[in-house]
Design a protein around this motif. Structure first.
Motif: not given
Length: 379
Positions: A313-322, A372-376
């Motif tokens: 199993c793989q869990i991956e966190f990443s960003r894609n634009h917004d 959405p990125a604003h939740e960061l």
């Protein structure tokens, strides 16, 4: 609060696994074809014996039948594995008059009986197999180093290895059962604590509110306005104090944050035999987004443990634009994905945050959470 002594679903499932699926949980089951490399010893007699065309065809055909039977055995539980074991023995009996390479088949029978049966049954079948090998040796009079020696030594050593592997598996099952029972008791204790705390906080407070409201109602009926207002003011203060106490208490029940929960889920997967890969940096989210992601990953982990037949199993966190992306994938064999209430609830919870959940089935199962990125931003 009563404690239910009935075994939890996870414990019951593990009990079923330990009593039924010995062979399907063996080291052979994940990549059975790797172990079949050693079966090529079957073809050694081709270097010192001559065969006609029919003989070659017979040897090759018997070998592929053996492969099919062995792979079949690796998918069965203890109560069905006798069928391929018996079939492999019969196949060895049929091919022994033509080649001493049949000794290889007996070796694989040894592992299956060592891994799939209790000590008494294992030793009994092992003795019968050795007696059968000796009878075949006497009847066909093959050179000992080419038939009886590799057959008997292989059956004894490989069956002992299978027996040891079964003992290791049983020990792991007992360890997991103990851990699950401890977790279940911890859950029950936590529920009792919450119930006790809420009773202590709200029991007396709600009684006071009811009494004050009743007195204010009677005073209003008697036209004692000032006294009624005083009781209502006290009632208002009691309610505000109670709300403050509840908030302080509930704050002690909040989750440990996204990082802590992800680590806990990874540990839970590893305890159930999965190799877990965590990629990317776990982000800092707003409270509502963090709660949504935690609930989503918890539900997906539960689905993997219940339905996946994979081991990675793989869990991956990443960003894609917004967008913030969280991908969770496993290598289980899935032909079709039918969303249930759990996945539907995840999707609805994410959509309330302008996020979404996408699922795909290709060489396993993959779920992609987007927010959405604003939740960061911390709120």
């Amino acid at each position: 609060m009563q404690t239910n002594t009935k075994a939890s679903p996870g414990t019951q499932a593990m009990n079923d696994k330990s009593s039924y699926q010995y062979c399907s949980s063996s080291p052979y089951s994940d990549k059975s074809w790797i172990w079949l490399i050693f079966s090529l010893y079957y073809f050694v007699p081709l270097y010192y014996m001559s065969f006609n065309l029919i003989g070659y065809a017979l040897l090759v055909g018997a070998y592929f039948i053996f492969i099919g039977l062995f792979l079949w055995a690796s998918t069965l539980g203890r109560h069905q594995v006798w069928m391929p074991i018996l079939a492999i023995i019969l196949l060895a009996l049929a091919i022994t008059p033509h080649t001493p390479g049949s000794s290889t088949f007996f070796t694989y029978v040894g592992f299956l009986i060592g891994y799939c049966y209790s000590t008494r049954i294992y030793l009994g079948i092992l003795a019968l197999v050795i007696a059968l090998i000796l009878a075949l040796q006497l009847h066909f009079d093959y050179p000992v180093p080419f038939f009886s020696f590799p057959a008997i030594s292989g059956v004894i050593t490989i069956s002992a290895w299978g027996y040891i592997e079964r003992l290791r598996f049983d020990a792991r099952v007992r360890w997991i059962q103990s851990r699950q029972e401890i977790e279940q008791l911890a859950i029950i204790a936590e529920r009792e604590r919450i119930a006790r705390d809420l009773h202590d906080i709200l029991g007396h407070t709600l009684s006071s509110i009811a009494l004050k409201a009743e007195l204010a109602e009677k005073l209003l009926k008697q036209s004692k306005q000032e006294q009624a207002e005083q009781h209502l003011s006290e009632l208002h203060q009691i309610a505000r104090n109670s709300l403050s106490l509840v908030r302080q208490t509930v704050s002690g029940y909040k989750h440990r944050g996204l990082s802590g929960e992800v680590m806990e889920l990874c540990d839970k997967l590893r305890q159930n035999g999965f190799v877990v890969e965590l990629a990317g940096e776990i982000p800092q989210l707003s409270p509502r987004a963090e709660t949504a992601v935690i609930l989503a990953l918890t539900e997906l982990t539960t689905n993997i443990l219940r339905h996946s037949k994979g081991n990675h199993c793989q869990i991956e966190f990443s960003r894609n634009h917004d967008q913030l992306l969280v991908c969770m994938r496993d290598n289980g064999a899935v032909e079709k994905l039918v969303p249930g209430n759990g996945l539907t609830g995840i999707k609805e919870r994410l959509q309330a945050l302008a996020g979404d959940l996408h699922a795909s089935v290709h060489r396993g199962c993959e779920f992609l959470i987007s927010l959405p990125a604003h939740e960061l931003q911390q709120q």
